[in-house]
Enzyme design. Structure first.
Site, PDB file in Angstrom:
ATOM      1  N   ASN A 104       0.846  -1.192   0.000  1.00 36.97           N
ATOM      2  CA  ASN A 104       0.000   0.000   0.000  1.00 36.97           C
ATOM      3  C   ASN A 104       0.881   1.242   0.000  1.00 36.97           C
ATOM      4  O   ASN A 104       2.010   1.208   0.505  1.00 36.97           O
ATOM      5  CB  ASN A 104      -0.884   0.013   1.255  1.00 36.97           C
ATOM      6  N   HIS A 106       0.702   5.180   1.388  1.00 34.11           N
ATOM      7  CA  HIS A 106      -0.102   6.024   2.271  1.00 34.11           C
ATOM      8  C   HIS A 106       0.532   7.412   2.332  1.00 34.11           C
ATOM      9  O   HIS A 106       1.749   7.540   2.494  1.00 34.11           O
ATOM     10  CB  HIS A 106      -0.174   5.410   3.674  1.00 34.11           C
ATOM     11  N   SER A 133       4.541   6.954   2.546  1.00 35.78           N
ATOM     12  CA  SER A 133       5.153   5.678   2.944  1.00 35.78           C
ATOM     13  C   SER A 133       4.596   4.559   2.078  1.00 35.78           C
ATOM     14  O   SER A 133       3.390   4.518   1.810  1.00 35.78           O
ATOM     15  CB  SER A 133       4.797   5.335   4.396  1.00 35.78           C
ATOM     16  N   ASP A 142      -3.140   0.742   8.000  1.00 34.25           N
ATOM     17  CA  ASP A 142      -1.935   1.558   7.761  1.00 34.25           C
ATOM     18  C   ASP A 142      -0.822   1.221   8.755  1.00 34.25           C
ATOM     19  O   ASP A 142      -0.002   2.075   9.093  1.00 34.25           O
ATOM     20  CB  ASP A 142      -2.263   3.064   7.829  1.00 34.25           C
TER      21      ASP A 142
HETATM   22  C1  GAR Z   1      -2.318   8.867  -3.176  1.00 38.61           C
HETATM   23  O1  GAR Z   1      -1.844  10.109  -2.680  1.00 38.61           O
HETATM   24  C2  GAR Z   1      -2.224   7.810  -2.101  1.00 38.61           C
HETATM   25  O2  GAR Z   1      -1.140   7.981  -1.240  1.00 38.61           O
HETATM   26  C3  GAR Z   1      -3.515   7.992  -1.378  1.00 38.61           C
HETATM   27  O3  GAR Z   1      -4.459   8.276  -2.373  1.00 38.61           O
HETATM   28  C4  GAR Z   1      -3.816   8.951  -3.446  1.00 38.61           C
HETATM   29  C5  GAR Z   1      -4.201   8.249  -4.725  1.00 38.61           C
HETATM   30  O4  GAR Z   1      -3.728   8.936  -5.841  1.00 38.61           O
HETATM   31  N1  GAR Z   1      -3.863   6.818  -0.653  1.00 38.61           N
HETATM   32  C6  GAR Z   1      -4.501   6.810   0.505  1.00 38.61           C
HETATM   33  O5  GAR Z   1      -4.876   7.829   1.062  1.00 38.61           O
HETATM   34  C7  GAR Z   1      -4.733   5.434   1.115  1.00 38.61           C
HETATM   35  N2  GAR Z   1      -5.187   5.534   2.452  1.00 38.61           N
HETATM   36  P1  GAR Z   1      -3.783   8.248  -7.282  1.00 38.61           P
HETATM   37  O6  GAR Z   1      -5.199   7.691  -7.460  1.00 38.61           O
HETATM   38  O7  GAR Z   1      -3.514   9.380  -8.225  1.00 38.61           O
HETATM   39  O8  GAR Z   1      -2.735   7.178  -7.334  1.00 38.61           O
END
Ligand code: GAR
Length: 209
Positions: A104, A106, A133, A142
């Protein structure tokens, strides 16, 4: 690998691009979204990758949803499941189907700011440093062992969305690197700890600087 998304899919795109450039020796066999009409699905289509929408709205319970999600993923027998902006809390049973095979990303320097609104929380706390991370997924939300973190400074008067876009720039560099390590069989999780080339990775991730 199977990639799970809920939105824009910029991390998915970074993986697609690195695979196309032979930086990662792997194939994305399917993209699964819990939301329809998200741009990440368009990215999958443009790259000729099979995609599925498994909408959480179609299932009464979290367990029912995760059972269906598991069966779609299992039909591909992937070696790796990549959560790339997949905004669902997963049941322990689901996570345990993919122990050591699910990563994942985060948007915080874990263990800080698990959950949502991480960028605003970093600003509100007047943190000078924020980041993202990549970690193995374990049943604790997480909470699985961190593989790599990337830091960015937090500027004064910055909005959460400005900060988010700088963090996401880092994410697009770091996630493909970690996936490459995994595909090279250099990275593994054993007894809730992450190892790279046989060495235990510290809780701040490999290469904390
Ligand atoms: C990313 O910033 C990721 O870190 C976050 O969602 C975004 C997705 O962007 N993930 C979380 O918050 C998970 N808890 P993307 O769809 O453009 O890859």
């Amino acid at each position: 690998m199977v990639v799970l998304i809920s939105g824009n899919g910029s991390n998915l795109q970074a993986l697609i691009d690195d695979i196309a450039e032979h930086k990662i020796a792997a194939e994305i066999v399917a993209v699964i979204s819990n939301k329809k009409d998200v741009y990440g699905l368009e990215r999958a289509a443009q790259a000729d990758i099979a995609s599925h929408v498994v909408s959480h709205k179609d299932y009464a319970t979290r367990e029912d949803y995760d059972t269906q999600l598991n069966s779609v993923i299992a039909s591909y027998s992937p070696d790796l499941v990549v959560l790339a902006g997949f905004m669902r809390i997963l049941t322990p049973w689901f996570v345990e189907q993919f122990t050591g095979k699910m990563l994942n990303i985060h948007p915080s320097l874990l263990p800080k700011y698990k959950g949502l609104d991480t960028h605003q929380r970093a600003i509100d706390a007047k943190d000078e440093v924020h980041g993202a991370s990549v970690h193995f997924v374990t049943p604790e939300l997480d909470g699985g062992p961190v593989v790599l973190q990337s830091k960015v400074p937090v500027y004064s008067d910055e909005t959460a969305s400005q900060l988010a876009s700088r963090v996401q720039e880092q994410e697009r560099q770091m996630y493909p690197l970690v996936v490459r390590w995994f595909c090279q069989k250099r990275l593994l999780m054993l007894n809730n700890k992450a190892y790279l080339d046989g060495n235990e990775i510290p809780s701040t991730g490999y290469a904390p600087d």
